[in-house]
Design an enzyme around this catalytic site. Structure first.
Site, PDB file in Angstrom:
ATOM      1  CE1 TYR A 142     -49.449  -6.022  16.483  1.00 44.39           C
ATOM      2  CE2 TYR A 142     -51.006  -8.094  15.532  1.00 44.39           C
ATOM      3  CZ  TYR A 142     -49.882  -7.508  15.646  1.00 44.39           C
ATOM      4  OH  TYR A 142     -48.608  -8.239  16.654  1.00 44.39           O
TER       5      TYR A 142
ATOM      6  CE  LYS B  74     -39.087   3.560  21.743  1.00 48.88           C
ATOM      7  NZ  LYS B  74     -37.346   3.303  21.981  1.00 48.88           N
TER       8      LYS B  74
ATOM      9  CG  ASP C 133     -36.267   0.911  23.835  1.00 49.29           C
ATOM     10  OD1 ASP C 133     -36.921   1.102  24.885  1.00 49.29           O
ATOM     11  OD2 ASP C 133     -35.043   1.597  23.874  1.00 49.29           O
TER      12      ASP C 133
ATOM     13  CG  ASP D 120     -47.410 -10.206  18.122  1.00 50.84           C
ATOM     14  OD1 ASP D 120     -46.935 -11.421  18.094  1.00 50.84           O
ATOM     15  OD2 ASP D 120     -47.761  -9.851  16.904  1.00 50.84           O
TER      16      ASP D 120
END
Ligand code: NAP
Length: 415
Positions: A161, A228, A282, A306
């Site tokens: 972002y 992640k 995930d 987000d």
């Protein structure tokens, strides 16, 4: 530019020691931005609820001095073309420290950044918080929405972002590509757009520290660091490492890691300590659906934050019911999490729930817990009585569909 804003007389500023440690006077000045599209509808409804909740909770001893400041289309009408976010709006939020806003249209083209992103960056509002819990009666796609009660802390200033990217085919992209493929040994196809994902130690640590401090202040049991890191080791993986580090550095004695609690077959009792754990992103999306009651405060980098915020909001009734706040060390802006829904503007139709619950989060933030509880009670009771706006009515059997303002009125009657 002439000074066009006049703060209300008789109010004073909220005292700010640091993020999540603020003290409010009895008559705080709170700037608000009504917002574009449905903004005026939901603001009118929400303000009615806020004032009634404060009156019900404190019987006239406390009162918000609302101070209108301008952004988006209303700012252009007042200040002229291009003035989407006037300096004095930013100055007012800096001076008065805690503000609330409706949704703003993101100007398309013309090189404008999103107003929301600009506000966050200008005021360094580095945590985006999303409290997500279920209100009885709210339609939900899951079987046990009552098991969801989490507060998401999403990093708000960096990650992909940060907006550092180069379009395929431009000279700038050519330069970056030549450097990467020529000097860094990468093999990026020449027809690629290229983006950069910065994640820094400072910004990670202040975000995770805020999440832990919040958990300690509110008696929450755990903080889960979501990342992640198995794939992106030096960004997402570093987020995880720095998260554990800041827990050990700043909160020794008040935190304990999940790994420490697990002694072979035996599970130690964390006592009063906040448990720090981590999950790969995930897997976390699955866990929050299957075992939401094992999660409490959740800290994530910007992009995964987000996604998870909206996914969890869906579990408890959708974006129309999801509150949000952007918080920094010296200012905070609470906001509806949905957009301006222009097709419903001025129809007195949409659900003001997101803005109303954002106000409840704001009252909790300034230490007015009784006002927060009154709002939550009123909202829950209106929904339990099946008096709701169209978005919830279409998913409920036997609901009475009411307008935006009538929903607010139903809440006020049940505070
Ligand atoms: P949106 O305004 O959130 O609306 C999309 C749909 O969500 C609406 O058509 C409606 O669905 C539902 N919805 C949104 N708010 C609702 C409410 N209060 N009550 C009930 N239903 C609600 O998203 P968008 O159309 O993608 O974006 C429109 C503009 O808003 C864009 O300019 C965007 O940049 C801006 N935006 C601003 C913010 C912000 O200021 N924080 C955030 C997101 C988007 P149904 O039609 O199915 O009923």
């Amino acid at each position: 530019m002439a000074d066009r804003l006049t703060p209300p007389a008789g109010g004073s500023a909220i005292d700010y020691e640091r993020a999540f440690r603020v003290r409010s006077p009895d008559r705080p000045v709170i700037p608000y931005i009504e917002g574009d599209g449905i903004g005026p509808d939901i603001w009118a409804a929400a303000r009615r609820v806020f004032d009634a909740a404060v009156a019900a909770a404190y019987g006239g001893r406390r009162e918000v001095q609302w101070f209108e400041v301008f952004a988006g289309e209303k700012a252009i009408a007042r200040y002229g073309a291009g003035m989407y976010l006037p300096d004095e709006t930013l100055a007012a939020i800096r001076d008065w420290r805690v503000a609330i806003k409706g949704p703003l249209t993101t100007p398309v083209g013309g090189g404008f950044r999103s107003l929301n992103v600009t506000l966050r960056q200008e005021l360094d509002l580095y945590c985006c918080i999303r409290p997500c819990r279920w209100y009885e009666g709210t339609p939900s796609p899951v079987r046990h929405p009552e098991k969801v009660d989490v507060v998401i802390f999403r990093e708000n200033t960096e990650d992909v972002y940060a907006g550092i990217e180069w379009k395929e085919g431009t000279p700038e992209q050519g330069k970056v590509l030549a450097f990467l493929n020529g000097e860094m040994g990468t093999r990026i196809p020449a027809d690629s757009g290229i983006g950069i994902k910065p994640i820094s130690e400072r910004n990670t640590k202040r975000l995770v520290a805020a999440a832990i401090q919040y958990a300690l202040d509110k008696g929450r049991r755990s903080v889960t660091i979501v990342h992640k890191g198995n794939i992106m080791k030096y960004t997402e993986g570093a987020f995880r490492e720095w998260g554990y580090e800041v827990a050990a550095e700043k909160f020794p004695g008040h935190t304990i890691t999940e790994a420490h609690l697990s002694q072979g077959d035996r599970q130690l009792d964390p006592g009063e300590r906040v448990v720090i754990k981590d999950r790969i992103a995930d897997a976390m999306f699955q866990q929050i659906l299957l075992r939401p009651d094992e999660y409490d405060v959740i800290a994530l980098p910007n992009l995964n934050g987000d996604y998870l915020s909206d996914a969890v909001a869906a579990q408890v009734g959708g974006l129309g019911m999801a509150p949000g706040g952007n918080i920094g060390d010296t200012a905070a802006v609470f906001e509806a999490t949905h957009g301006t829904a222009p097709k419903y503007a001025g129809l007195d139709k949409v659900n003001p729930g997101s803005l109303i619950l954002s106000g409840a989060a704001m009252f909790e933030y300034i230490g007015w817990d009784d006002a927060k509880s009154a709002i939550q009670r009123g909202m829950e009771s209106a929904i339990r009585d099946k008096i709701v706006t169209y978005d919830l009515a279409r998913q409920m059997d036997g609901a009475t569909e009411v307008s935006c303002s009538a929903f607010a009125e139903a809440i006020v009657q049940r505070l």
